[in-house]
Design a protein around this motif. Structure first.
Motif, PDB file in Angstrom:
ATOM      1  N   ASN A 150      38.990  13.180 -61.647  1.00  0.00           N
ATOM      2  CA  ASN A 150      40.195  13.972 -61.442  1.00  0.00           C
ATOM      3  C   ASN A 150      40.286  14.471 -59.999  1.00  0.00           C
ATOM      4  N   ARG A 151      39.160  14.878 -59.452  1.00  0.00           N
ATOM      5  CA  ARG A 151      39.116  15.420 -58.088  1.00  0.00           C
ATOM      6  C   ARG A 151      39.276  14.330 -57.027  1.00  0.00           C
ATOM      7  N   GLU A 152      38.633  13.190 -57.228  1.00  0.00           N
ATOM      8  CA  GLU A 152      38.529  12.196 -56.163  1.00  0.00           C
ATOM      9  C   GLU A 152      39.541  11.054 -56.197  1.00  0.00           C
ATOM     10  N   LEU A 153      40.008  10.696 -57.353  1.00  0.00           N
ATOM     11  CA  LEU A 153      40.913   9.547 -57.420  1.00  0.00           C
ATOM     12  C   LEU A 153      42.322   9.936 -56.973  1.00  0.00           C
ATOM     13  N   PRO A 154      43.047   8.992 -56.406  1.00  0.00           N
ATOM     14  CA  PRO A 154      44.405   9.285 -55.917  1.00  0.00           C
ATOM     15  C   PRO A 154      45.313   9.789 -57.038  1.00  0.00           C
ATOM     16  N   ARG A 155      46.222  10.665 -56.691  1.00  0.00           N
ATOM     17  CA  ARG A 155      47.166  11.216 -57.670  1.00  0.00           C
ATOM     18  C   ARG A 155      48.126  10.140 -58.169  1.00  0.00           C
ATOM     19  N   LYS A 164      29.190   2.544 -52.550  1.00  0.00           N
ATOM     20  CA  LYS A 164      29.596   2.938 -51.196  1.00  0.00           C
ATOM     21  C   LYS A 164      29.941   1.717 -50.352  1.00  0.00           C
ATOM     22  N   LYS A 165      29.254   0.623 -50.603  1.00  0.00           N
ATOM     23  CA  LYS A 165      29.480  -0.615 -49.845  1.00  0.00           C
ATOM     24  C   LYS A 165      30.563  -1.490 -50.477  1.00  0.00           C
ATOM     25  N   SER A 166      31.117  -1.040 -51.600  1.00  0.00           N
ATOM     26  CA  SER A 166      32.114  -1.831 -52.338  1.00  0.00           C
ATOM     27  C   SER A 166      33.350  -0.984 -52.634  1.00  0.00           C
ATOM     28  N   PRO A 167      34.090  -0.567 -51.609  1.00  0.00           N
ATOM     29  CA  PRO A 167      35.227   0.323 -51.846  1.00  0.00           C
ATOM     30  C   PRO A 167      36.344  -0.295 -52.686  1.00  0.00           C
ATOM     31  N   ASP A 168      36.377  -1.609 -52.781  1.00  0.00           N
ATOM     32  CA  ASP A 168      37.412  -2.277 -53.576  1.00  0.00           C
ATOM     33  C   ASP A 168      36.955  -2.596 -54.999  1.00  0.00           C
ATOM     34  N   LEU A 169      35.828  -2.037 -55.401  1.00  0.00           N
ATOM     35  CA  LEU A 169      35.306  -2.245 -56.747  1.00  0.00           C
ATOM     36  C   LEU A 169      36.349  -1.867 -57.787  1.00  0.00           C
ATOM     37  N   ALA A 214      24.583  12.085 -64.035  1.00  0.00           N
ATOM     38  CA  ALA A 214      26.040  12.130 -64.153  1.00  0.00           C
ATOM     39  C   ALA A 214      26.722  12.669 -62.900  1.00  0.00           C
ATOM     40  N   GLU A 215      26.187  13.744 -62.333  1.00  0.00           N
ATOM     41  CA  GLU A 215      26.806  14.316 -61.130  1.00  0.00           C
ATOM     42  C   GLU A 215      26.815  13.294 -59.995  1.00  0.00           C
ATOM     43  N   GLU A 216      25.680  12.654 -59.782  1.00  0.00           N
ATOM     44  CA  GLU A 216      25.593  11.647 -58.719  1.00  0.00           C
ATOM     45  C   GLU A 216      26.484  10.453 -59.032  1.00  0.00           C
ATOM     46  N   LEU A 217      26.501  10.027 -60.279  1.00  0.00           N
ATOM     47  CA  LEU A 217      27.327   8.894 -60.676  1.00  0.00           C
ATOM     48  C   LEU A 217      28.808   9.189 -60.448  1.00  0.00           C
ATOM     49  N   GLY A 218      29.189  10.439 -60.607  1.00  0.00           N
ATOM     50  CA  GLY A 218      30.574  10.840 -60.357  1.00  0.00           C
ATOM     51  C   GLY A 218      31.008  10.638 -58.914  1.00  0.00           C
ATOM     52  N   GLU A 219      30.046  10.505 -58.021  1.00  0.00           N
ATOM     53  CA  GLU A 219      30.341  10.273 -56.607  1.00  0.00           C
ATOM     54  C   GLU A 219      30.996   8.916 -56.363  1.00  0.00           C
ATOM     55  N   ILE A 220      30.896   8.009 -57.330  1.00  0.00           N
ATOM     56  CA  ILE A 220      31.511   6.690 -57.136  1.00  0.00           C
ATOM     57  C   ILE A 220      33.006   6.818 -56.873  1.00  0.00           C
ATOM     58  N   LYS A 273      34.526   8.941 -55.096  1.00  0.00           N
ATOM     59  CA  LYS A 273      34.783   9.245 -53.685  1.00  0.00           C
ATOM     60  C   LYS A 273      34.908   7.968 -52.867  1.00  0.00           C
ATOM     61  N   HIS A 274      34.183   6.960 -53.266  1.00  0.00           N
ATOM     62  CA  HIS A 274      34.073   5.739 -52.469  1.00  0.00           C
ATOM     63  C   HIS A 274      34.894   4.577 -53.008  1.00  0.00           C
ATOM     64  N   CYS A 275      35.230   4.612 -54.263  1.00  0.00           N
ATOM     65  CA  CYS A 275      35.946   3.505 -54.912  1.00  0.00           C
ATOM     66  C   CYS A 275      37.273   4.017 -55.470  1.00  0.00           C
ATOM     67  N   HIS A 276      38.217   4.273 -54.595  1.00  0.00           N
ATOM     68  CA  HIS A 276      39.493   4.865 -55.009  1.00  0.00           C
ATOM     69  C   HIS A 276      40.357   3.947 -55.853  1.00  0.00           C
ATOM     70  N   SER A 277      40.088   2.655 -55.814  1.00  0.00           N
ATOM     71  CA  SER A 277      40.918   1.736 -56.612  1.00  0.00           C
ATOM     72  C   SER A 277      40.209   1.268 -57.887  1.00  0.00           C
TER      73      SER A 277
END
Length: 136
Positions: free
Chosen positions: A63-68, A7-12, A27-33, A35-39
């Motif tokens: 699939n849900r969170e990363l940019p198309r 969450k604190k490293s959006p450019d990860l 796994a579910e919680e890990l998938g939240e990354i 949401k915060h690290c789009h790149s």
């Protein structure tokens, strides 16, 4: 803790958590990354204790969170976990998630580009385990 760091490293760009005894519970919680690290470009989760459910949960979240549209596909390493039939799982995921490539064209699908134009790579998932490594 991992999610808080992400969450604190959006450019990860790369997250390596292979060989850490991680299992489906996280796994579910890990998938939240995603949401915060789009790149993010690479997530290494091989050699853990994930089952089919966790592999699919990670793909679903990416699939849900990363940019198309992304500069390069996500390189999602999920091989050498507790998946019974990796080839069937990879095929099912490819059918259910059109953005996923199981990376069968090893020459043209790389961490930087997908020959099929997909956004998510599951490299090495359909390869049979080769032993315990290091000559064992």
């Amino acid at each position: 803790q991992i999610l808080e760091i992400c969450k604190k490293s959006p450019d990860l760009k790369v997250l390596k958590l292979f060989n850490n005894q991680l299992d489906d519970e996280g796994a579910e919680e890990l998938g939240e990354i995603f949401k915060h690290c789009h790149s993010i470009e690479e997530v290494h989760l091989s050699h853990n204790n994930f089952t089919e459910a966790a592999v699919e949960a990670m793909v679903k979240a990416a699939n849900r969170e990363l940019p198309r549209k992304a500069e390069r596909p996500l390189w999602l390493r999920m091989e050498h976990n507790k998946v019974q039939n990796t080839e069937n799982l990879a095929r099912d995921i490819e059918r259910h998630y059109p953005a996923v490539c199981a990376r069968e064209d090893r020459a043209r699908c790389t961490p930087r580009v997908c020959a099929m134009g997909k956004r998510i790579h599951l490299p090495f998932l359909i390869e049979a385990p080769k032993g315990k490594g290091r000559g064992r």
